[in-house]
Write a protein that holds these residues in place. Structure first.
Motif, PDB file in Angstrom:
ATOM      1  N   TRP A  35       1.414 -13.382  30.258  1.00  0.00           N
ATOM      2  CA  TRP A  35       0.733 -12.310  30.954  1.00  0.00           C
ATOM      3  C   TRP A  35      -0.184 -12.901  32.012  1.00  0.00           C
ATOM      4  CZ3 TRP A  35       1.058  -7.014  29.290  1.00  0.00           C
ATOM      5  CH2 TRP A  35       1.879  -6.820  28.178  1.00  0.00           C
ATOM      6  N   ASN A  36      -0.383 -12.138  33.090  1.00  0.00           N
ATOM      7  CA  ASN A  36      -1.329 -12.553  34.121  1.00  0.00           C
ATOM      8  C   ASN A  36      -2.745 -12.179  33.692  1.00  0.00           C
ATOM      9  OD1 ASN A  36       0.760 -13.437  35.834  1.00  0.00           O
ATOM     10  ND2 ASN A  36       1.059 -11.361  36.615  1.00  0.00           N
ATOM     11  N   LEU A  37      -3.672 -13.086  33.921  1.00  0.00           N
ATOM     12  CA  LEU A  37      -5.077 -12.875  33.575  1.00  0.00           C
ATOM     13  C   LEU A  37      -5.887 -12.677  34.849  1.00  0.00           C
ATOM     14  CD1 LEU A  37      -7.608 -13.030  31.688  1.00  0.00           C
ATOM     15  CD2 LEU A  37      -7.538 -15.510  32.017  1.00  0.00           C
ATOM     16  N   THR A  38      -6.577 -11.553  34.948  1.00  0.00           N
ATOM     17  CA  THR A  38      -7.480 -11.296  36.075  1.00  0.00           C
ATOM     18  C   THR A  38      -8.786 -10.734  35.528  1.00  0.00           C
ATOM     19  OG1 THR A  38      -6.534  -9.076  36.383  1.00  0.00           O
ATOM     20  CG2 THR A  38      -5.632 -10.866  37.733  1.00  0.00           C
ATOM     21  N   TRP A  39      -9.808 -10.696  36.393  1.00  0.00           N
ATOM     22  CA  TRP A  39     -11.128 -10.228  35.986  1.00  0.00           C
ATOM     23  C   TRP A  39     -11.592  -9.103  36.907  1.00  0.00           C
ATOM     24  CZ3 TRP A  39     -13.193 -12.428  31.627  1.00  0.00           C
ATOM     25  CH2 TRP A  39     -12.662 -13.660  31.228  1.00  0.00           C
ATOM     26  N   PRO A  40     -12.186  -8.044  36.349  1.00  0.00           N
ATOM     27  CA  PRO A  40     -12.774  -7.005  37.206  1.00  0.00           C
ATOM     28  C   PRO A  40     -13.970  -7.536  37.985  1.00  0.00           C
ATOM     29  CG  PRO A  40     -13.344  -6.618  34.908  1.00  0.00           C
ATOM     30  CD  PRO A  40     -12.324  -7.722  34.920  1.00  0.00           C
ATOM     31  N   ARG A  80      -2.389 -17.643  33.378  1.00  0.00           N
ATOM     32  CA  ARG A  80      -1.388 -16.934  32.582  1.00  0.00           C
ATOM     33  C   ARG A  80      -1.719 -17.151  31.117  1.00  0.00           C
ATOM     34  NH1 ARG A  80       4.254 -19.109  33.844  1.00  0.00           N
ATOM     35  NH2 ARG A  80       3.143 -21.070  33.531  1.00  0.00           N
ATOM     36  N   VAL A  81      -1.505 -16.137  30.324  1.00  0.00           N
ATOM     37  CA  VAL A  81      -1.865 -16.234  28.919  1.00  0.00           C
ATOM     38  C   VAL A  81      -0.667 -15.937  28.024  1.00  0.00           C
ATOM     39  CG1 VAL A  81      -4.265 -15.596  29.367  1.00  0.00           C
ATOM     40  CG2 VAL A  81      -2.615 -13.830  28.724  1.00  0.00           C
ATOM     41  N   LEU A  82      -0.651 -16.607  26.897  1.00  0.00           N
ATOM     42  CA  LEU A  82       0.292 -16.325  25.819  1.00  0.00           C
ATOM     43  C   LEU A  82      -0.493 -15.631  24.721  1.00  0.00           C
ATOM     44  CD1 LEU A  82       3.064 -16.686  24.404  1.00  0.00           C
ATOM     45  CD2 LEU A  82       2.195 -18.873  23.527  1.00  0.00           C
ATOM     46  N   ARG A  83      -0.109 -14.414  24.390  1.00  0.00           N
ATOM     47  CA  ARG A  83      -0.828 -13.653  23.371  1.00  0.00           C
ATOM     48  C   ARG A  83      -0.269 -14.012  21.998  1.00  0.00           C
ATOM     49  NH1 ARG A  83      -4.048 -10.231  25.963  1.00  0.00           N
ATOM     50  NH2 ARG A  83      -4.827  -9.589  23.943  1.00  0.00           N
ATOM     51  N   GLY A  87       8.390 -23.723   4.987  1.00  0.00           N
ATOM     52  CA  GLY A  87       8.675 -22.510   5.736  1.00  0.00           C
ATOM     53  C   GLY A  87       9.383 -22.784   7.048  1.00  0.00           C
ATOM     54  N   SER A  88       9.933 -21.723   7.631  1.00  0.00           N
ATOM     55  CA  SER A  88      10.654 -21.827   8.896  1.00  0.00           C
ATOM     56  C   SER A  88       9.672 -21.941  10.063  1.00  0.00           C
ATOM     57  CB  SER A  88      11.535 -20.593   9.097  1.00  0.00           C
ATOM     58  OG  SER A  88      12.457 -20.449   8.041  1.00  0.00           O
ATOM     59  N   ILE A  89      10.167 -22.468  11.187  1.00  0.00           N
ATOM     60  CA  ILE A  89       9.393 -22.531  12.426  1.00  0.00           C
ATOM     61  C   ILE A  89       9.782 -21.340  13.286  1.00  0.00           C
ATOM     62  CG2 ILE A  89       8.928 -23.855  14.511  1.00  0.00           C
ATOM     63  CD1 ILE A  89       9.551 -26.390  12.975  1.00  0.00           C
ATOM     64  N   ILE A  90       8.798 -20.580  13.766  1.00  0.00           N
ATOM     65  CA  ILE A  90       9.046 -19.368  14.534  1.00  0.00           C
ATOM     66  C   ILE A  90       8.332 -19.480  15.877  1.00  0.00           C
ATOM     67  CG2 ILE A  90       8.851 -16.848  14.569  1.00  0.00           C
ATOM     68  CD1 ILE A  90       8.645 -16.910  11.550  1.00  0.00           C
ATOM     69  N   HIS A  91       9.015 -19.088  16.932  1.00  0.00           N
ATOM     70  CA  HIS A  91       8.409 -19.093  18.260  1.00  0.00           C
ATOM     71  C   HIS A  91       7.260 -18.086  18.289  1.00  0.00           C
ATOM     72  CE1 HIS A  91       7.902 -18.585  22.574  1.00  0.00           C
ATOM     73  NE2 HIS A  91       8.607 -19.695  22.747  1.00  0.00           N
ATOM     74  N   PRO A  92       6.126 -18.416  18.938  1.00  0.00           N
ATOM     75  CA  PRO A  92       4.960 -17.518  18.900  1.00  0.00           C
ATOM     76  C   PRO A  92       5.184 -16.166  19.566  1.00  0.00           C
ATOM     77  CG  PRO A  92       4.597 -19.367  20.413  1.00  0.00           C
ATOM     78  CD  PRO A  92       5.816 -19.679  19.627  1.00  0.00           C
ATOM     79  N   SER A  93       6.198 -16.032  20.402  1.00  0.00           N
ATOM     80  CA  SER A  93       6.444 -14.738  21.030  1.00  0.00           C
ATOM     81  C   SER A  93       7.378 -13.845  20.206  1.00  0.00           C
ATOM     82  CB  SER A  93       7.027 -14.927  22.437  1.00  0.00           C
ATOM     83  OG  SER A  93       8.315 -15.506  22.369  1.00  0.00           O
ATOM     84  N   GLU A 141      -6.041   1.187  21.341  1.00  0.00           N
ATOM     85  CA  GLU A 141      -7.057   1.915  22.083  1.00  0.00           C
ATOM     86  C   GLU A 141      -8.217   0.986  22.454  1.00  0.00           C
ATOM     87  OE1 GLU A 141      -9.940   5.858  21.565  1.00  0.00           O
ATOM     88  OE2 GLU A 141      -8.502   5.299  20.003  1.00  0.00           O
ATOM     89  N   GLY A 142      -8.550   0.976  23.728  1.00  0.00           N
ATOM     90  CA  GLY A 142      -9.683   0.175  24.177  1.00  0.00           C
ATOM     91  C   GLY A 142      -9.318  -1.228  24.624  1.00  0.00           C
ATOM     92  N   GLY A 143      -8.038  -1.615  24.528  1.00  0.00           N
ATOM     93  CA  GLY A 143      -7.682  -2.949  24.992  1.00  0.00           C
ATOM     94  C   GLY A 143      -6.510  -3.530  24.242  1.00  0.00           C
ATOM     95  N   TRP A 144      -6.406  -4.853  24.303  1.00  0.00           N
ATOM     96  CA  TRP A 144      -5.289  -5.576  23.716  1.00  0.00           C
ATOM     97  C   TRP A 144      -5.735  -6.348  22.488  1.00  0.00           C
ATOM     98  CZ3 TRP A 144      -0.301  -5.161  25.405  1.00  0.00           C
ATOM     99  CH2 TRP A 144      -0.110  -4.549  26.640  1.00  0.00           C
ATOM    100  N   GLY A 145      -4.786  -6.515  21.549  1.00  0.00           N
ATOM    101  CA  GLY A 145      -5.044  -7.320  20.370  1.00  0.00           C
ATOM    102  C   GLY A 145      -4.511  -8.724  20.552  1.00  0.00           C
ATOM    103  N   GLY A 146      -4.470  -9.464  19.457  1.00  0.00           N
ATOM    104  CA  GLY A 146      -3.994 -10.833  19.504  1.00  0.00           C
ATOM    105  C   GLY A 146      -5.024 -11.790  20.085  1.00  0.00           C
ATOM    106  N   ILE A 147      -4.609 -13.039  20.243  1.00  0.00           N
ATOM    107  CA  ILE A 147      -5.471 -14.079  20.798  1.00  0.00           C
ATOM    108  C   ILE A 147      -4.867 -14.547  22.114  1.00  0.00           C
ATOM    109  CG2 ILE A 147      -6.475 -16.363  20.432  1.00  0.00           C
ATOM    110  CD1 ILE A 147      -6.346 -15.858  17.456  1.00  0.00           C
TER     111      ILE A 147
END
Length: 423
Positions: free
Chosen positions: A55-60, A226-229, A311-317, A385-391
């Motif tokens: 994702w693209n990261l911008t600031w107000p 750019r960010v990876l959530r 355990g298995s290895i899983i791609h973060p996306s 509501e109010g924004g995005w989750g994740g890191i």
């Protein structure tokens, strides 16, 4: 008396006599004095050929409050933090540097500008502002004072100052440092962007090399990042009657659940007997596992404790949940990958021989559950509501590929590396 270039000039007759004086030492200030948090904006790439993983990261408006987290007890990391703080302040003078209490009180004399840290922590609450995956941020005795009124919302809920003041989170260290930083926001609905520098042992999650810090800061502040959530887990504890109860962290900002970046696990702890755990998926009974414990991990956590347990290895996306038994008695109990919208329940069987098993979130003890009690785990909503989750992790230049995962898998974890061959 005149002040010039760090010296005091005292007039004596027709001449002057100079005496050296030390530079002004700024005191550590409270985060209460900082402006409220600036929330970033995220958007998908406009190019049709662009990947949807990032994702693209911008600031107000330009970020102002920067929280710096460092790996403890490593001299070169301490030096790097000082250099980074000075660079940010000199390049972007309107920014404010936030440090953890112990760090702020140990290095504030290195700066010619004030640094900020947490206000006194409430002595009556079980929730520590400096919670971590291990004791890295002891609160100085001087800060152990009664709670200030500003630490509560109008509804009476306790507010963590990190959650309301931090615009950008910067880590200097390894994967453990990133986990520690994420744990500071484990009860926050929105985590600020994380800019991580790989300065630890492994650095699988660290996106930037230290020698790139000037470019990394520029990219973030100019809104070109750019960010990876990375998904988080939500964890709730319920008693035998199905009533939700809190863990040892308590309830903050009205949230009874904790969030995990890597995993939540239940473990027999110091008890010598295997744990007997009933596993449910979306309310339907799956199996009864007899093992040292169970791990439920995110895709990010699939390369951590879960991987060590087979355990298995899983791609973060890949939006999913992974359940992995820890040393199960039955060899046929294998790891499972489930959809992210599944609700997993781990219930301690009435037949369990010990009275209680431990519950750990990202390596930190969250409490325990007794016979008939359970934990429920599900993925955090990414869009809410109010924004995005994740890191949101700011993508760096190392690792190769679009999101760096493949390069990290080969370069750091040595995926399928032949035995006996040099690198």
């Amino acid at each position: 008396m005149l002040m010039r270039s760090g010296r005091v000039a005292v007039r004596v007759g027709a001449g002057r006599r100079f005496f050296s004086v030390s530079a002004r030492r700024w005191e550590v200030l409270s985060t209460d004095e900082l402006p409220e948090r600036v929330h970033p904006l995220y958007s998908t790439p406009e190019s049709p050929a662009a990947t949807s993983k990032l994702w693209n990261l911008t600031w107000p408006k330009e970020p102002r409050n920067i929280l710096l987290i460092k790996k403890p007890n490593v001299p070169f990391v301490r030096t790097a933090l000082i250099e980074l703080a000075k660079h940010i302040k000199s390049t972007y003078p309107k920014t404010n540097i936030i440090l953890e209490p112990a760090v702020a009180h140990s290095i504030h004399h290195e700066f010619s500008f004030p640094v900020y840290t947490l206000p006194p922590s409430p002595a009556s609450t079980p929730f520590p502002y400096t919670q971590s995956t291990y004791p890295r941020t002891p609160v100085p005795t001087a800060l152990q004072k009664p709670q200030k009124a500003s630490l509560t919302s109008p509804s009476g809920d306790l507010i963590n100052p990190y959650h309301t003041k931090t615009d950008l989170l910067v880590t200097l260290g390894g994967d453990g440092t990133i986990l520690h930083a994420a744990s500071l926001f484990s009860t926050s609905r929105q985590v600020p962007p994380v800019l991580s520098f790989a300065m630890g042992t492994l650095g699988f999650l660290g996106e930037w090399r230290w020698n790139e810090f000037v470019e990394a800061v520029r990219v973030v502040f100019e809104g070109a990042g750019r960010v990876l959530r990375r998904e988080r887990l939500k964890v709730g504890v319920y008693d035998r009657d199905g009533k939700r109860v809190g863990g040892d962290w308590g309830e903050v900002q009205g949230i009874g659940d904790a969030h995990a970046m890597n995993e939540v696990n239940i473990h027999r702890g110091k008890d010598p007997h295997l744990a007997i755990v009933e596993v449910f998926v979306d309310g339907r009974f799956l199996t009864e596992g007899v093992a040292d414990g169970m791990i439920i991990s995110t895709p990010t956590g699939s390369t951590a404790y879960s991987l060590s347990s087979g355990g298995s290895i899983i791609h973060p996306s890949v939006s999913s949940l992974l359940i992995t038994p820890i040393c199960p008695r039955s060899l046929s109990f294998r790891p499972l990958v489930l959809p992210a919208d599944s609700v997993l329940t781990l219930k301690l069987s009435e037949r369990n021989r010990s009275d209680e098993v431990e519950v750990n979130v990202d390596g930190r003890r969250w409490g325990g559950i007794g016979r008939g009690e359970e934990i429920r785990v599900w993925s955090e909503e990414m869009k809410k509501e109010g924004g995005w989750g994740g890191i949101p992790c700011v993508r760096g230049g190392k690792g190769g590929g679009d999101d760096g995962w493949v390069g990290g898998l080969n370069g750091l974890l040595k995926f399928n590396h032949p035995f006996g061959e040099d690198e």
